[in-house]
Design a protein around this motif. Structure first.
Motif, PDB file in Angstrom:
ATOM      1  N   GLU A 169      31.830 115.785   7.006  1.00 42.59           N
ATOM      2  CA  GLU A 169      31.389 115.059   5.817  1.00 42.59           C
ATOM      3  C   GLU A 169      31.562 113.549   6.013  1.00 42.59           C
ATOM      4  O   GLU A 169      30.738 112.759   5.596  1.00 42.59           O
ATOM      5  CB  GLU A 169      32.201 115.514   4.592  1.00 42.59           C
ATOM      6  N   GLU A 224      35.500 118.546   6.402  1.00 40.63           N
ATOM      7  CA  GLU A 224      35.822 117.166   6.056  1.00 40.63           C
ATOM      8  C   GLU A 224      35.355 116.213   7.143  1.00 40.63           C
ATOM      9  O   GLU A 224      34.793 115.163   6.883  1.00 40.63           O
ATOM     10  CB  GLU A 224      37.329 117.004   5.894  1.00 40.63           C
ATOM     11  N   LEU A 279      40.571 119.504  -3.653  1.00 42.34           N
ATOM     12  CA  LEU A 279      39.230 118.963  -3.486  1.00 42.34           C
ATOM     13  C   LEU A 279      39.062 117.630  -4.206  1.00 42.34           C
ATOM     14  O   LEU A 279      38.476 116.686  -3.689  1.00 42.34           O
ATOM     15  CB  LEU A 279      38.241 119.988  -4.037  1.00 42.34           C
ATOM     16  N   ARG A 280      39.588 117.565  -5.410  1.00 45.95           N
ATOM     17  CA  ARG A 280      39.372 116.377  -6.221  1.00 45.95           C
ATOM     18  C   ARG A 280      39.996 115.136  -5.602  1.00 45.95           C
ATOM     19  O   ARG A 280      39.357 114.099  -5.478  1.00 45.95           O
ATOM     20  CB  ARG A 280      39.998 116.615  -7.593  1.00 45.95           C
ATOM     21  N   PHE A 306      38.081 110.132   0.033  1.00 48.58           N
ATOM     22  CA  PHE A 306      36.886 109.843   0.827  1.00 48.58           C
ATOM     23  C   PHE A 306      36.125 108.650   0.266  1.00 48.58           C
ATOM     24  O   PHE A 306      35.576 107.845   1.012  1.00 48.58           O
ATOM     25  CB  PHE A 306      35.987 111.079   0.909  1.00 48.58           C
ATOM     26  N   SER A 307      36.091 108.531  -1.060  1.00 49.56           N
ATOM     27  CA  SER A 307      35.371 107.373  -1.589  1.00 49.56           C
ATOM     28  C   SER A 307      36.132 106.086  -1.260  1.00 49.56           C
ATOM     29  O   SER A 307      35.532 105.059  -0.972  1.00 49.56           O
ATOM     30  CB  SER A 307      35.090 107.525  -3.084  1.00 49.56           C
ATOM     31  N   THR A 362      40.829 114.816  -2.535  1.00 52.43           N
ATOM     32  CA  THR A 362      40.189 114.576  -1.249  1.00 52.43           C
ATOM     33  C   THR A 362      38.924 113.745  -1.450  1.00 52.43           C
ATOM     34  O   THR A 362      38.663 112.792  -0.725  1.00 52.43           O
ATOM     35  CB  THR A 362      39.840 115.914  -0.579  1.00 52.43           C
ATOM     36  N   GLU A 363      38.169 114.094  -2.484  1.00 53.16           N
ATOM     37  CA  GLU A 363      36.954 113.321  -2.753  1.00 53.16           C
ATOM     38  C   GLU A 363      37.294 111.879  -3.099  1.00 53.16           C
ATOM     39  O   GLU A 363      36.626 110.949  -2.664  1.00 53.16           O
ATOM     40  CB  GLU A 363      36.159 113.980  -3.883  1.00 53.16           C
ATOM     41  N   THR A 396      44.779 114.908   4.167  1.00 49.12           N
ATOM     42  CA  THR A 396      44.221 115.786   3.136  1.00 49.12           C
ATOM     43  C   THR A 396      44.901 117.140   3.092  1.00 49.12           C
ATOM     44  O   THR A 396      44.594 117.949   2.225  1.00 49.12           O
ATOM     45  CB  THR A 396      42.713 116.014   3.385  1.00 49.12           C
TER      46      THR A 396
END
Ligand code: ATP
Ligand code: MG
Lengths: 501, 314
Positions: free
Chosen positions: A210, A207, A178-179, A185-186, A181-182, A173
């Protein structure tokens, strides 16, 4: 839960310097296991041992209960382990889809001869990317033309497409906003649901909290401990990492009056990456420029430094300046810490000392001769200022850990007195202790009257440090925000402006 | 264990040279292992080493100069021709050195501004310069050089051949430039990472042009010594020298990818080639076989060093 990987008494040294000592730990099947530690703690080295790139000294590695000895990365891949490197390992001249299938090319037979089937490769690559929701990569582009984030996403896609059951990600990451990274993560949550085990390295502790189930801390090559994430606090992890407690992640912002004196004025700057950009940077100000990957802020920074062609006008302290090469910018007191350290920041096969000295040779030399004394004094000062971990100043930069390489890039500019610093992701891959030092350095500089253009994808640091934030989207400035009354969500709102239409 | 790789790359070549010397010393103690023969070897290697030192600058920037042998040939002819025509050695040398630097700059301009890959650019200029030499000399050797001209390649100072002195001085100058000056640092940096060097404020085109100019200058000095040693300027005198120069640089451990190299290594590389030639001649091995052996030795040495790189540089 069953143990998928067990490390027993592993050590490693490079030319007599021990970097890993007696490492023991195990990873359970299906967990997301985070590894944290300061720069040079030995995280990447340990991962390379697990992935068969380095051979350990002594000790044993068990996979699914039986001992394994990998002699090359191929052995590990066959055993279902894949590693995404901290530094990119894409072939620059190949396209995104060719890189994804590197070594596993799809071929078709034509008169009994195997030919590479580019069409089929492209199609499967698109499918891989689609399954993981990675949609925005220009699949026909050569790797060398990609942005750092797209390179990272390509690496991730490459590793995901091997269907491994132990996926190791070394700071995936660091280059993502942020985008993305999200999005990552999904994907990781999905993989976990399918039973894939993931080892994840990051210097961004939010992170870890999270997404991780378990965290292991390394310090100076030793394992400090392994903890369940819900049984530990961020402060505890930090103190395990640095060996002492840290009160705050950000130094206190100095109270100061920013004068109205204009340091830099940018008037209708345009290029193929940004359109009609106008802004003013005041003396002693930290101006954050935020945006998603590909919004043009990196290209804007590089243009002001003379690395890229552009149209428009730049005024420095009220006077029009003509910057067509980096040397012009340097002479005017404008310095850049680039986003991609391997591409623009370092000469990897040369030493720490020579890299540090390269832009500063005019200061260290008389009549063209380099004064070894001045040079050494300067490199030592900057190493101790940033706490850079090197075995000697003659060590090749290539052999430093990622974060320490970044410190060498930053350290080069500590020597000169700048007017304007353009910092593009200056804390990328840097541990929290050193980040704190860099933030303090930035405050020191602005108190001296230096102005800073601060490009960062870490919104928390943009919000904490900037005096003013510009947000870019699709090459245009879409908003100017006051960090005192702004949230991360507000920045994101402006960052996607014009994108949906 | 990266250091053992560095160690092999750097010092392996010294052991290689010692090994070859010991071999010939055992085979032929009376002729080979004598001080007069070592002076002879140094004299024989001086021209190649001069060209190799220039070649090294170019290779450090990840380029290559295939034209330096051709430049040496043309310069020998021009220096001899102008000396004979004006009756003044000084004019002859000046013209020769000027021609060498001039064609070096041409190479540099083509590489830096026309962005033609160095291999192609200097292959083309090699051919053109060879042609110019033939036109200038009408294909005939230039005779009747004054004795002052012959001194450069044949004379001695305090019993040391003058060409060895020139080689030694050039080595010291090159060592100082590469290891001690700002310019030397720029040469290494440009070869290592051209983009990062530009971002550090290095003027890339000046560095590129100057390394070819230096190669041209050293080739010119070599060419003058060559013509002077032969006592006549042969139009084809320089042909093939570029390959020996490249071989010496590569044997010395300089990376063809640029950015890494060692001046002392280049000197040793040059000596390896000269000792091989000399020893094999003493052992009465035919010149045809000598070429084959030389090729094999170069291949072996480069394989050893690059094997070292892959295997040890984890
Ligand atoms: N090939 C090498 N030769 C010599 N030293 C090396 C080599 N590779 C790594 N090291 C050293 O080993 C130590 C650990 O490096 P490693 O890359 O594992 O750190 P890291 O924990 O991943 O740090 P970072 O957070 O900065 O990425 C560093 O001090 C580094 O200088
Ligand atoms: Mg690392």
């Amino acid at each position: 839960m069953t143990e998928i990987l067990k490390i027993n008494n592993i050590g490693k040294s490079f030319s007599g310097v021990t970097v890993l000592k007696n490492i023991n730990f195990s990873i359970q099947k299906g967990e997301l296991h985070a590894i944290v530690g300061e720069n040079g703690a030995g995280k990447s080295t340990l991962m390379k041992i697990i992935a068969g790139e380095l051979e350990p000294e002594g000790g044993k590695v068990y996979l699914n209960g039986s001992e394994v000895k990998f002699h090359s990365p191929i052995d590990a891949i066959h055993a279902g382990i894949s590693l995404i490197h901290q530094e990119f390992s894409l072939v620059p001249q190949l396209t995104v889809y060719e890189n994804i299938f590197l070594g596993r090319e799809i071929s078709k037979k034509f008169f009994k001869i195997n030919f590479i089937d580019k069409k089929a490769m492209k199609k499967s690559a698109l499918e891989v990317l689609k399954t993981f929701g990675i949609l925005n990569i220009p699949i026909d582009s050569k790797a060398k033309d990609l942005s750092v984030a797209d390179k990272q996403l390509t690496e991730i896609a490459k590793a995901l497409s091997t269907n491994s059951n132990l996926l190791i990600m070394d700071e995936p990451t660091a280059a993502l906003t942020l985008r993305e990274t999200e999005l990552l993560f999904s994907i990781l949550k999905n993989l976990k649901a399918q039973g894939v085990t993931i080892i994840f390295i990051s210097h961004r502790l939010e992170e870890i909290f999270e997404i991780a189930d378990v965290v292991t801390v390394l310090r100076n090559g030793e394992l400090v401990g392994t903890k369940k994430i819900d049984e530990v606090t961020m402060e505890e992890v930090v103190s395990m990492m640095v060996g002492k407690s840290m009160k705050s992640r950000f130094p206190e912002k100095p109270i100061r009056e920013i004068s109205n004196e204009k340091m830099l004025e940018i008037k209708s700057l345009s290029s193929d990456a940004f359109k009609n950009v106008n802004f003013t940077l005041r003396k002693g100000e930290i101006l954050g420029i935020a945006g998603l990957v590909g919004c043009g802020n990196m290209q804007l920074g590089e243009s002001i430094f003379g690395l890229r062609d552009f149209k428009g006008e730049i005024y420095l302290e009220g006077k029009r300046v003509d910057i067509s090469e980096p040397i012009d910018a340097i002479k005017d007191g404008i310095f850049l810490v680039p986003e991609d350290r391997h591409d623009l920041g370092l000469v990897l096969q040369r030493s720490v000392k020579e890299n540090h000295a390269l832009p500063n040779l005019d200061l260290f030399s008389e009549f063209g001769f380099v004064s070894s004394k001045k040079e050494k004094r300067s490199v030592r000062a900057s190493i101790s200022y940033l706490n850079t971990k090197v075995s000697s100043i003659n060590q090749k930069v290539d052999n430093l850990s990622g974060g320490n390489q970044q410190k060498v890039v930053l350290g080069k500019w500590l020597v000169r007195s700048p007017k304007i610093l353009i910092l593009d992701e200056p804390t990328r891959g840097i541990d929290i202790g050193a980040k704190y030092e860099i933030y303090k350095f930035m405050y020191d500089q602005v108190l001296k009257g230096v102005s800073i253009i601060f490009i960062s994808s870490e919104l928390a640091e943009v919000l904490s440090l900037s005096d003013r934030i510009l947000v870019m989207s699709e090459g245009r400035i879409t908003g100017e925000l006051d960090p005192k009354s702004t949230s991360q969500e507000d920045i994101l709102k402006f960052a996607v402006k014009g994108k949906e239409s | 264990m990266a250091s053992s790789n560095g160690f092999i790359r750097k010092y392996g070549v010294i052991f290689g040279l010692l090994g070859i010397i010991i071999f010939f010393a055992i085979e032929s103690p009376t002729y080979f292992f004598t001080s007069s023969n070592f002076i002879l070897i140094s004299k024989q290697s001086s021209i190649n080493i001069l060209l190799a030192l220039g070649q090294m600058f170019v290779i450090l920037t990840a380029g290559i100069d295939l034209s330096d042998g051709a430049i040496a040939g043309l310069v020998g002819a021009v220096a001899a021709g102008v000396t004979v025509a004006t009756g003044n050695l000084f004019f002859g040398l000046l013209a020769g050195l000027g021609v060498g630097i001039g064609f070096g700059i041409v190479n540099g301009l083509i590489v830096a501004f026309a962005k033609v890959p160095a291999f192609i650019a200097t292959l083309a200029t090699m051919s053109a310069i060879t042609g110019i030499t033939l036109i200038y000399t009408q294909g005939e050797p230039i005779w009747n050089l004054p004795s002052s001209f012959d001194f450069i390649g044949q004379g001695s100072l305090l019993d040391i051949p003058f060409s060895i002195i020139i080689m030694a001085l050039s080595f010291v100058a090159v060592w100082i430039i590469l290891e001690r000056t700002k310019y030397g640092r720029h040469v290494y940096a440009v070869g290592g990472n051209i983009k990062a060097s530009r971002a550090a404020g290095v003027k890339i085109s000046s560095v590129l042009i100057s390394v070819y100019a230096i190669s041209g200058l050293l080739a010119a000095i070599g060419g003058i010594i060559l013509a002077s040693r032969l006592g006549t300027a042969e139009p084809s005198a320089g042909s093939g020298y570029e390959l020996d120069a490249i071989a010496a640089v590569v044997l010395g451990g300089t990376s063809l990818f640029g950015g890494e190299g060692w001046v002392v290594g280049t000197i040793i590389g040059g000596y390896i080639i000269a000792v091989l030639n000399n020893g094999m001649t003493i052992m009465n091995i035919s010149a045809y076989y000598q070429e084959v052996v030389k090729g094999l030795v170069i291949l072996l040495a480069v394989m050893l060093t690059s094997f070292g790189k892959k295997y040890w540089n984890e």
